[in-house]
Design an enzyme around this catalytic site. Structure first.
Site, PDB file in Angstrom:
ATOM      1  N   ALA A  17       0.809  -1.225   0.000  1.00 13.23           N
ATOM      2  CA  ALA A  17       0.000   0.000   0.000  1.00 13.23           C
ATOM      3  C   ALA A  17       0.841   1.274   0.000  1.00 13.23           C
ATOM      4  O   ALA A  17       0.315   2.372  -0.129  1.00 13.23           O
ATOM      5  CB  ALA A  17      -0.929   0.002   1.210  1.00 13.23           C
ATOM      6  N   ARG A  22      10.155   8.080  -3.416  1.00 10.52           N
ATOM      7  CA  ARG A  22      11.550   8.273  -3.810  1.00 10.52           C
ATOM      8  C   ARG A  22      11.882   7.723  -5.208  1.00 10.52           C
ATOM      9  O   ARG A  22      12.954   7.966  -5.739  1.00 10.52           O
ATOM     10  CB  ARG A  22      12.493   7.658  -2.768  1.00 10.52           C
ATOM     11  CG  ARG A  22      12.729   8.597  -1.594  1.00 10.52           C
ATOM     12  CD  ARG A  22      13.644   7.971  -0.567  1.00 10.52           C
ATOM     13  NE  ARG A  22      12.948   7.017   0.277  1.00 10.52           N
ATOM     14  CZ  ARG A  22      13.553   6.100   1.030  1.00 10.52           C
ATOM     15  NH1 ARG A  22      14.864   5.997   1.024  1.00 10.52           N
ATOM     16  NH2 ARG A  22      12.852   5.275   1.797  1.00 10.52           N
ATOM     17  N   GLY A 108       5.907  -5.911  -0.571  1.00 10.33           N
ATOM     18  CA  GLY A 108       5.866  -5.851  -2.031  1.00 10.33           C
ATOM     19  C   GLY A 108       7.108  -5.280  -2.663  1.00 10.33           C
ATOM     20  O   GLY A 108       7.350  -5.446  -3.862  1.00 10.33           O
ATOM     21  N   ASP A 109       7.929  -4.592  -1.864  1.00  6.62           N
ATOM     22  CA  ASP A 109       9.133  -3.974  -2.423  1.00  6.62           C
ATOM     23  C   ASP A 109      10.411  -4.693  -1.995  1.00  6.62           C
ATOM     24  O   ASP A 109      11.498  -4.137  -2.095  1.00  6.62           O
ATOM     25  CB  ASP A 109       9.200  -2.480  -2.048  1.00  6.62           C
ATOM     26  CG  ASP A 109       9.197  -2.246  -0.543  1.00  6.62           C
ATOM     27  OD1 ASP A 109       9.160  -3.219   0.231  1.00  6.62           O
ATOM     28  OD2 ASP A 109       9.231  -1.066  -0.135  1.00  6.62           O
TER      29      ASP A 109
HETATM   30  C1  UD1 Z   1       9.592  -1.884   9.061  1.00  3.19           C
HETATM   31  C2  UD1 Z   1       9.670  -2.527  10.430  1.00  3.19           C
HETATM   32  C3  UD1 Z   1      11.118  -2.570  10.875  1.00  3.19           C
HETATM   33  C4  UD1 Z   1      11.970  -3.309   9.857  1.00  3.19           C
HETATM   34  C5  UD1 Z   1      11.792  -2.690   8.476  1.00  3.19           C
HETATM   35  C6  UD1 Z   1      12.467  -3.512   7.432  1.00  3.19           C
HETATM   36  C7  UD1 Z   1       7.572  -1.912  11.527  1.00  3.19           C
HETATM   37  C8  UD1 Z   1       6.952  -1.027  12.525  1.00  3.19           C
HETATM   38  N1  UD1 Z   1       8.888  -1.757  11.353  1.00  3.19           N
HETATM   39  O1  UD1 Z   1      10.041  -0.566   9.242  1.00  3.19           O
HETATM   40  O2  UD1 Z   1      11.227  -3.207  12.129  1.00  3.19           O
HETATM   41  O3  UD1 Z   1      13.326  -3.280  10.227  1.00  3.19           O
HETATM   42  O4  UD1 Z   1      10.401  -2.618   8.138  1.00  3.19           O
HETATM   43  O5  UD1 Z   1      12.412  -2.848   6.203  1.00  3.19           O
HETATM   44  O6  UD1 Z   1       6.907  -2.741  10.956  1.00  3.19           O
HETATM   45  N2  UD1 Z   1       3.406  -0.388   4.451  1.00  3.19           N
HETATM   46  C9  UD1 Z   1       2.078  -0.426   4.127  1.00  3.19           C
HETATM   47  N3  UD1 Z   1       1.194   0.255   4.891  1.00  3.19           N
HETATM   48  C10 UD1 Z   1       1.552   0.987   5.967  1.00  3.19           C
HETATM   49  C11 UD1 Z   1       2.919   1.022   6.308  1.00  3.19           C
HETATM   50  C12 UD1 Z   1       3.817   0.316   5.532  1.00  3.19           C
HETATM   51  O7  UD1 Z   1       1.687  -1.084   3.148  1.00  3.19           O
HETATM   52  O8  UD1 Z   1       0.679   1.573   6.604  1.00  3.19           O
HETATM   53  C13 UD1 Z   1       4.382  -1.127   3.636  1.00  3.19           C
HETATM   54  C14 UD1 Z   1       5.396  -0.188   2.982  1.00  3.19           C
HETATM   55  O9  UD1 Z   1       4.966   0.211   1.702  1.00  3.19           O
HETATM   56  C15 UD1 Z   1       6.631  -1.051   2.914  1.00  3.19           C
HETATM   57  C16 UD1 Z   1       6.520  -1.933   4.138  1.00  3.19           C
HETATM   58  O10 UD1 Z   1       5.142  -1.938   4.502  1.00  3.19           O
HETATM   59  O11 UD1 Z   1       6.637  -1.894   1.783  1.00  3.19           O
HETATM   60  C17 UD1 Z   1       7.387  -1.435   5.286  1.00  3.19           C
HETATM   61  O12 UD1 Z   1       6.960  -0.175   5.669  1.00  3.19           O
HETATM   62  P1  UD1 Z   1       7.966   0.939   6.152  1.00  3.19           P
HETATM   63  O13 UD1 Z   1       7.200   2.134   6.562  1.00  3.19           O
HETATM   64  O14 UD1 Z   1       9.049   1.107   5.157  1.00  3.19           O
HETATM   65  O15 UD1 Z   1       8.547   0.249   7.461  1.00  3.19           O
HETATM   66  P2  UD1 Z   1       9.856   0.623   8.161  1.00  3.19           P
HETATM   67  O16 UD1 Z   1       9.654   1.888   8.907  1.00  3.19           O
HETATM   68  O17 UD1 Z   1      10.974   0.574   7.206  1.00  3.19           O
END
Ligand code: UD1
Ligand code: CA
Length: 423
Positions: A17, A22, A108-109
């Site tokens: 989602a 970037r 998904g990424d």
């Molecule tokens: C998350 C993890 C972190 C981990 C990291 C690895 C949590 C709170 N933290 O952090 O511990 O080390 O991934 O990359 O889970 N996404 C959604 N909907 C949302 C939020 C995120 O679909 O509401 C998807 C994003 O598009 C992405 C993935 O979930 O593909 C991770 O989200 P992101 O916000 O990047 O998580 P991090 O803060 O990196």
């Protein structure tokens, strides 16, 4: 998935989602491609390969594009507001409620995770009866990732996000990849308890680990051996990096299986390609998804072997040759500056320099068939549909529009006249 002879339910949820700003793109980040295949499709394929009974993509931003790529190979849940990874998984809960088994969480990424790694995670989770099994990694520089908090006995207690971590926690080198295998029922009940009371004001999926621990439920982890598997794509530089990692991984696989690759950094072998032993691949060669190449062939340099090609043994495909939807028989030579499309060619034939199949008439793709021991002279146009028999000879420079029977010579060009030069 079959575990100890029993069929166990595995549902995979793909988080898809996010916005991906970037990438600076008009397209969803997740439909950008590595080797012709969309990132999200790669993730869905791994989920399929481990034997997921059901795959749920949680989509939001530019969801139509993702739905177009995945079609009905998955089910969809919607997340309109990005309130965190925990919130994303909650959107899929209607597909999980009342089910007994495991739920695998993927991003998904994060597109180049190996099937075996994921399979091992799920198997361990079932066999060790863990309610949460995390895929973790050891990073020299863990900045930005959630840190894995273990007790003195090594048991996992919690995950702390970078932004919420204290200075001791920030020193921890073990990070959360974001890939997990959970018990479905216990995940659903833990999700009900998570609160957005953290620095980011998000519903963290990672909070369920502490909740499960407080409840006395067993959790565990698998430390990934190859850190490149959990790399994600956030921008175009990372897209290039992951393409390179996948390229080297695929090339290494073929070299291990007896293929000589002169320059792995300029050899682009896509997924699901089969290559026989002692085949040599020269630089700047691209071989597309699903191509089959036999033993002891020589390919390239600068060859482009496109979809649906089947190449026999001891074949030469030389420089500046493009072939597509072509079947090439044993010992046939296609040495230089040649295009063969929608073509079947037998054994021991030779295709002269500059030969092209004129396979497209503006509407349809037409077929060319060439027999065994054929000799096609240089710079020949084969206007398809056309069939050349066994043992034919085609004179150089001919434009062949009619079939040539076995053993005949086809010649189709103007006779030369020599005229006086103008003064
Ligand atoms: C998350 C993890 C972190 C981990 C990291 C690895 C949590 C709170 N933290 O952090 O511990 O080390 O991934 O990359 O889970 N996404 C959604 N909907 C949302 C939020 C995120 O679909 O509401 C998807 C994003 O598009 C992405 C993935 O979930 O593909 C991770 O989200 P992101 O916000 O990047 O998580 P991090 O803060 O990196
Ligand atoms: Ca991230």
């Amino acid at each position: 998935m079959i575990i100890d002879g029993e069929d166990k339910l595995v549902i995979t949820v793909i988080m898809a989602a996010g916005k991906g700003t970037r990438m600076k793109s008009n397209k969803s980040k997740l439909v950008h491609k590595i080797y012709d295949k969309e990132l999200v499709k790669r993730v869905a394929e791994v989920a399929k390969q481990i034997g997921s009974d059901e795959i749920i993509a949680v989509v939001g931003h530019m969801r139509e594009q993702i739905e177009e790529v995945l079609g009905d190979s998955v089910k969809y849940a919607y997340q309109d507001e990005l309130l965190g990874t925990g919130h994303a998984v909650m959107q899929a809960s209607k597909y999980l409620e009342g089910k007994k088994g495991k739920v695998v969480i993927l991003y998904g990424d994060v597109p180049i995770l190996r099937k075996n790694t994921l399979e091992n995670l799920v198997i361990k989770s079932f066999k060790n009866k863990e309610y949460a099994t995390l895929l973790t990694a050891m990073y020299d520089n863990p900045t930005g990732y959630g840190r894995i908090i273990r007790d003195e006995g090594g048991n996992i207690k919690a995950i702390v996000e970078e932004k919420d971590a204290n200075m001791f926690e920030k020193d921890i080198k073990e990070i959360n990849s974001g890939i997990y295998c959970f018990d479905i029922e216990e995940l659903l009940s833990a999700l009900k308890l998570i609160q957005p009371n953290n620095v980011q004001g998000e519903y963290y999926l990672t909070d369920v680990i502490k909740i499960m621990n407080d409840k006395g439920l067993k959790t565990g982890a698998v430390i990934v051996e190859d850190n490149t598997e959990i790399l994600g794509v956030n921008d175009r530089a990372q897209l290039e990096l992951l393409t390179r990692v996948l390229r080297m991984r695929i090339n290494a696989y073929h070299m291990k299986n007896g293929v000589t690759i002169e320059d792995a950094s300029s050899t682009y072998i896509h997924d699901n390609v089969k290559i026989g032993i002692d085949t040599v691949i020269h630089p700047n060669t691209t071989i597309k998804d699903g191509v089959v190449i036999g033993d002891n062939c020589e390919i390239g340099p600068n060859a482009y072997i496109r979809e649906n090609c089947e190449i026999g043994n001891n074949v030469k495909i030389g420089n500046f040759v493009e072939i597509k939807n072509a079947k090439i028989g044993d010992r046939t030579k296609v040495p230089h500056f040649i295009y063969l499309g929608d073509t079947e060619i037998g054994c021991d034939s030779n295709v002269g320099c500059g030969t092209i199949t004129c396979n497209y008439d503006g509407k349809n793709k037409n077929h060319t068939k060439i027999g065994d021991r054929a000799f096609i002279g240089s710079n020949v146009n084969l206007v398809a549909p056309v069939t050349l028999g066994d043992d034919v000879l085609i004179a150089a420079g001919s434009t062949i529009t009619e079939d040539v029977p076995d053993g005949k010579m086809g010649i189709a060009r103007q006779r030369q006249t020599n005229k006086d030069r103008k003064e």
